[in-house]
Design an enzyme around this catalytic site. Structure first.
Site, PDB file in Angstrom:
ATOM      1  N   SER A 146      -0.584   1.805  -0.414  1.00  0.00           N
ATOM      2  CA  SER A 146       0.074   0.766  -1.209  1.00  0.00           C
ATOM      3  C   SER A 146      -0.330  -0.582  -0.622  1.00  0.00           C
ATOM      4  O   SER A 146       0.491  -1.391  -0.231  1.00  0.00           O
ATOM      5  CB  SER A 146       1.597   0.955  -1.234  1.00  0.00           C
ATOM      6  OG  SER A 146       2.157   0.618   0.012  1.00  0.00           O
ATOM      7  N   HIS A 150       4.206   6.579  -2.133  1.00  0.00           N
ATOM      8  CA  HIS A 150       3.988   7.572  -1.070  1.00  0.00           C
ATOM      9  C   HIS A 150       4.439   8.981  -1.436  1.00  0.00           C
ATOM     10  O   HIS A 150       4.209   9.912  -0.690  1.00  0.00           O
ATOM     11  CB  HIS A 150       4.686   7.131   0.224  1.00  0.00           C
ATOM     12  CG  HIS A 150       3.992   6.000   0.902  1.00  0.00           C
ATOM     13  ND1 HIS A 150       4.443   5.424   2.060  1.00  0.00           N
ATOM     14  CD2 HIS A 150       2.850   5.343   0.603  1.00  0.00           C
ATOM     15  CE1 HIS A 150       3.619   4.456   2.425  1.00  0.00           C
ATOM     16  NE2 HIS A 150       2.661   4.385   1.552  1.00  0.00           N
ATOM     17  N   GLU A 165      10.303   2.928   1.377  1.00  0.00           N
ATOM     18  CA  GLU A 165      10.656   3.520   2.671  1.00  0.00           C
ATOM     19  C   GLU A 165      12.073   3.185   3.118  1.00  0.00           C
ATOM     20  O   GLU A 165      12.466   2.017   3.126  1.00  0.00           O
ATOM     21  CB  GLU A 165       9.671   3.027   3.754  1.00  0.00           C
ATOM     22  CG  GLU A 165       8.248   3.443   3.484  1.00  0.00           C
ATOM     23  CD  GLU A 165       7.229   2.732   4.382  1.00  0.00           C
ATOM     24  OE1 GLU A 165       7.627   1.886   5.200  1.00  0.00           O
ATOM     25  OE2 GLU A 165       6.034   3.038   4.237  1.00  0.00           O
ATOM     26  N   GLU A 172       3.919  10.071   5.044  1.00  0.00           N
ATOM     27  CA  GLU A 172       4.141   9.624   6.414  1.00  0.00           C
ATOM     28  C   GLU A 172       5.006  10.589   7.212  1.00  0.00           C
ATOM     29  O   GLU A 172       5.465  10.269   8.295  1.00  0.00           O
ATOM     30  CB  GLU A 172       4.773   8.224   6.397  1.00  0.00           C
ATOM     31  CG  GLU A 172       3.868   7.216   5.700  1.00  0.00           C
ATOM     32  CD  GLU A 172       4.509   5.856   5.495  1.00  0.00           C
ATOM     33  OE1 GLU A 172       5.752   5.756   5.568  1.00  0.00           O
ATOM     34  OE2 GLU A 172       3.761   4.893   5.250  1.00  0.00           O
ATOM     35  N   ASP A 181      11.832  -0.753   3.653  1.00  0.00           N
ATOM     36  CA  ASP A 181      10.621  -1.398   3.127  1.00  0.00           C
ATOM     37  C   ASP A 181      10.563  -1.046   1.649  1.00  0.00           C
ATOM     38  O   ASP A 181      10.232   0.079   1.284  1.00  0.00           O
ATOM     39  CB  ASP A 181       9.365  -0.894   3.846  1.00  0.00           C
ATOM     40  CG  ASP A 181       8.080  -1.424   3.196  1.00  0.00           C
ATOM     41  OD1 ASP A 181       8.173  -2.305   2.317  1.00  0.00           O
ATOM     42  OD2 ASP A 181       6.986  -0.955   3.572  1.00  0.00           O
ATOM     43  N   GLU A 222      12.035  -5.325   4.613  1.00  0.00           N
ATOM     44  CA  GLU A 222      10.629  -5.728   4.477  1.00  0.00           C
ATOM     45  C   GLU A 222      10.203  -5.674   3.010  1.00  0.00           C
ATOM     46  O   GLU A 222      10.604  -4.748   2.295  1.00  0.00           O
ATOM     47  CB  GLU A 222       9.791  -4.729   5.304  1.00  0.00           C
ATOM     48  CG  GLU A 222       8.284  -4.843   5.136  1.00  0.00           C
ATOM     49  CD  GLU A 222       7.557  -3.612   5.722  1.00  0.00           C
ATOM     50  OE1 GLU A 222       8.052  -2.965   6.671  1.00  0.00           O
ATOM     51  OE2 GLU A 222       6.480  -3.284   5.194  1.00  0.00           O
ATOM     52  N   ASP A 269       5.067  -8.030   4.662  1.00  0.00           N
ATOM     53  CA  ASP A 269       3.929  -7.122   4.849  1.00  0.00           C
ATOM     54  C   ASP A 269       2.858  -7.457   3.800  1.00  0.00           C
ATOM     55  O   ASP A 269       1.911  -8.188   4.097  1.00  0.00           O
ATOM     56  CB  ASP A 269       4.404  -5.667   4.728  1.00  0.00           C
ATOM     57  CG  ASP A 269       3.264  -4.664   4.708  1.00  0.00           C
ATOM     58  OD1 ASP A 269       2.136  -5.036   5.053  1.00  0.00           O
ATOM     59  OD2 ASP A 269       3.493  -3.483   4.339  1.00  0.00           O
ATOM     60  N   LYS A 314      -0.765  -4.914  10.672  1.00  0.00           N
ATOM     61  CA  LYS A 314      -1.667  -3.782  10.449  1.00  0.00           C
ATOM     62  C   LYS A 314      -3.082  -4.260  10.737  1.00  0.00           C
ATOM     63  O   LYS A 314      -3.582  -5.176  10.071  1.00  0.00           O
ATOM     64  CB  LYS A 314      -1.562  -3.298   9.006  1.00  0.00           C
ATOM     65  CG  LYS A 314      -0.208  -2.670   8.656  1.00  0.00           C
ATOM     66  CD  LYS A 314      -0.054  -2.533   7.156  1.00  0.00           C
ATOM     67  CE  LYS A 314       1.155  -1.689   6.774  1.00  0.00           C
ATOM     68  NZ  LYS A 314       1.481  -1.839   5.328  1.00  0.00           N
ATOM     69  N   HIS A 339       1.823   1.842  11.308  1.00  0.00           N
ATOM     70  CA  HIS A 339       0.886   2.860  10.801  1.00  0.00           C
ATOM     71  C   HIS A 339       0.552   2.527   9.354  1.00  0.00           C
ATOM     72  O   HIS A 339       1.135   1.622   8.768  1.00  0.00           O
ATOM     73  CB  HIS A 339       1.521   4.246  10.900  1.00  0.00           C
ATOM     74  CG  HIS A 339       2.703   4.439   9.983  1.00  0.00           C
ATOM     75  ND1 HIS A 339       3.329   5.639   9.784  1.00  0.00           N
ATOM     76  CD2 HIS A 339       3.376   3.556   9.176  1.00  0.00           C
ATOM     77  CE1 HIS A 339       4.313   5.501   8.925  1.00  0.00           C
ATOM     78  NE2 HIS A 339       4.373   4.260   8.539  1.00  0.00           N
ATOM     79  N   LYS A 360       6.397   0.687  13.559  1.00  0.00           N
ATOM     80  CA  LYS A 360       6.776   1.479  12.382  1.00  0.00           C
ATOM     81  C   LYS A 360       5.822   2.657  12.242  1.00  0.00           C
ATOM     82  O   LYS A 360       4.628   2.479  12.007  1.00  0.00           O
ATOM     83  CB  LYS A 360       6.720   0.602  11.138  1.00  0.00           C
ATOM     84  CG  LYS A 360       7.217   1.320   9.908  1.00  0.00           C
ATOM     85  CD  LYS A 360       7.479   0.331   8.786  1.00  0.00           C
ATOM     86  CE  LYS A 360       6.488   0.502   7.683  1.00  0.00           C
ATOM     87  NZ  LYS A 360       6.770  -0.363   6.527  1.00  0.00           N
TER      88      LYS A 360
HETATM   89  P1  PGA Z   1       0.669   1.644   3.091  1.00  0.00           P
HETATM   90  O1  PGA Z   1       2.229   1.448   3.172  1.00  0.00           O
HETATM   91  O2  PGA Z   1       0.119   1.781   4.452  1.00  0.00           O
HETATM   92  O3  PGA Z   1       0.484   2.865   2.255  1.00  0.00           O
HETATM   93  O4  PGA Z   1       0.113   0.428   2.401  1.00  0.00           O
HETATM   94  C1  PGA Z   1       2.921   1.149   4.330  1.00  0.00           C
HETATM   95  C2  PGA Z   1       3.757  -0.079   4.171  1.00  0.00           C
HETATM   96  O5  PGA Z   1       3.837  -0.654   3.069  1.00  0.00           O
HETATM   97  O6  PGA Z   1       4.353  -0.556   5.148  1.00  0.00           O
HETATM   98 ZN    ZN Z   2       5.270  -2.344   3.820  1.00  0.00          ZN
END
Ligand code: PGA
Ligand code: ZN
Length: 421
Positions: A41, A161, A170, A211, A249, A292, A317, A342, A370, A394
């Site tokens: 995503s 997801h 999430e 996840e 999230d 988030e 994010d 990330k 992650h 996370k």
């Molecule tokens: P993604 O989602 O790694 O699949 O983009 C994780 C997040 O949005 O935190």
């Molecule tokens: Zn996110």
């Protein structure tokens, strides 16, 4: 100190699709290896993941082009460089790529080299990666204490997801207790197992999503996971708030269409104002302590409204995609007061660290994370979190590529305790 060889290869990431692994070897014989993860995503402004688009291999998702870019173009440039000059090497790759989003060489190719260079340098210096990161970026003095991040473990997942689960992506257990990382990991896993029991009692499926979080099919609404996780914390024998709370999230960009938020599970279409009211009502009812991407990355104007009314921190994010410029914009607009980190959103170690340092400058916290479907066994993010002093990491609660991160966290703690004693 000189880099003598760079070699990339295709490996498999957690979803069974290719990713990239890179080895960097020095004239001294020291070596660094790293692999690159990617998300499902992903934010629209993330650095570019170069895939082959060759439908005959892995449905177009092969990474041989990125592998070739490392082995040919990047190696030609980086071999012979001093491995300790991380900033310079990253900048050379950024300049050679020449695009805003690294779409020329591919951010996966550039990041793989960047991370492996960093690991090779740590090996050369006989330092752990987190120690080397501190030294290379002058983050803190050698003697300064490390504070390790706490687990932020995805417990229930939906959105992109998992199929037929919640619209929000999430629902996460956020550990708050000041105790050892090892005890925090244990507490988190005990709450996860307590949640499994509760789901069973309620006849909800205990299948897991990308996840390793539960993805109960046909869940009634987007609020129920909050009740279930609150119950799980108590059922495992822990105190809400004192030991752990809930972090959401929403990944709201995924259910934002034509200026409105579409909650398909509940057959509702809400304006940003209505969604904010709903969120705030949940926050009063459940032990939600942080959130988030509660609004879309295309809805900048409502982020400051939520943050102003939010009694808890708001993490960005997809809005900021580990990009210093977007993060500075979010800070200036008072759109968010914490950032998800990330490595592959940024595309180099240097740009990732710079995002963390910008957060530290404002006393805002960082959450290295992650990725959803394309995670690898690499635990670089944990060393990064230790180096910059992140509040949380996370990571999903089960599956090998996820628990690898918790195992690295406990390893770092053991090593620090040893060196302190
Ligand atoms: P993604 O989602 O790694 O699949 O983009 C994780 C997040 O949005 O935190
Ligand atoms: Zn996110």
């Amino acid at each position: 100190m000189k880099i003598s060889k760079i070699n990339a290869r295709e490996i498999l990431a957690s979803g069974g699709e290719p990713s990239l692994e890179v080895d960097v070897t020095l004239e001294s014989g020291a070596m660094g290896r790293a692999s690159v993860s990617y998300g499902v995503s992903a934010g629209s402004k993330e650095a570019f993941v170069l895939v082959d688009e060759d439908k005959k291999r892995y449905n177009g998702k092969g990474m041989l082009k990125a592998v070739a870019n490392v082995n040919d173009k990047i190696a030609a440039m980086v071999v012979g460089q001093n491995v300790l000059e991380q900033r310079k090497i990253d900048q050379m790759m950024i300049d050679a790529d020449g695009t805003e989003n690294k779409s020329n060489l591919g951010a996966n190719a550039i990041l793989g080299v960047s991370m492996a260079v960093c690991r090779a340098a740590a090996a050369e210096e006989k330092l752990e990666l987190y120690q080397y990161l501190r030294q290379a970026y002058q983050i803190a003095d050698k003697s300064a204490r490390y504070t390790l991040p706490k687990p932020l473990a995805v417990f229930i997942e939906g959105g992109k997801h998992a199929d037929n689960s919640t619209d929000l992506q999430e629902y996460i257990l956020a550990v708050t207790k000041e105790q050892s990382a090892r005890e925090n990991v244990r507490m988190m896993e005990e709450c996860y197992k307590a949640l499994k029991k509760i789901l069973k009692q309620r006849n909800l499926s205990t299948n897991v999503g990308n996840e390793g979080a539960f993805a109960p099919e046909d869940i009634a609404n987007n609020e129920l996971p909050l009740e279930l996780i609150t119950e799980a914390i108590s059922a495992a024998g822990y105190k809400i708030y004192d030991d752990a709370g809930i972090y959401i999230d929403a990944a709201a960009s995924e259910f934002y269409k034509d200026g409105k938020y579409h909650l398909a599970t509940e057959n509702k279409v809400l304006t940003a104002e209505e969604l904010i009211e709903l969120y705030l009502s949940w926050q009063k009812k459940y032990p939600i302590i942080c959130w988030e991407d509660m609004l879309s990355e295309f809805d900048w104007e409502h982020w400051p409204i939520l943050l102003a009314r939010s009694p808890i921190p708001l993490v960005a994010d997809d809005l900021t995609v580990t990009n210093v410029k977007l993060w500075q914009k979010a800070i200036d607009m008072k759109a968010a007061n914490a950032i998800l980190i990330k490595l592959n959103q940024a595309g180099t170690v240097t740009e990732t660290v710079d995002c963390c340092l910008l957060a530290n400058k404002y006393n805002y916290f960082t959450v290295p994370s992650h990725r959803g479907g394309g995670e690898t066994n690499d635990s670089f993010l944990v060393d990064l979190a230790a180096a910059v002093g992140s509040k949380w990491i996370k990571v999903g609660p089960s599956r090998g590529e996820r628990v690898a991160k918790y195992n690295r966290l406990m390893e770092i703690e053991e090593e620090l305790n040893y060196s302190n004693s």
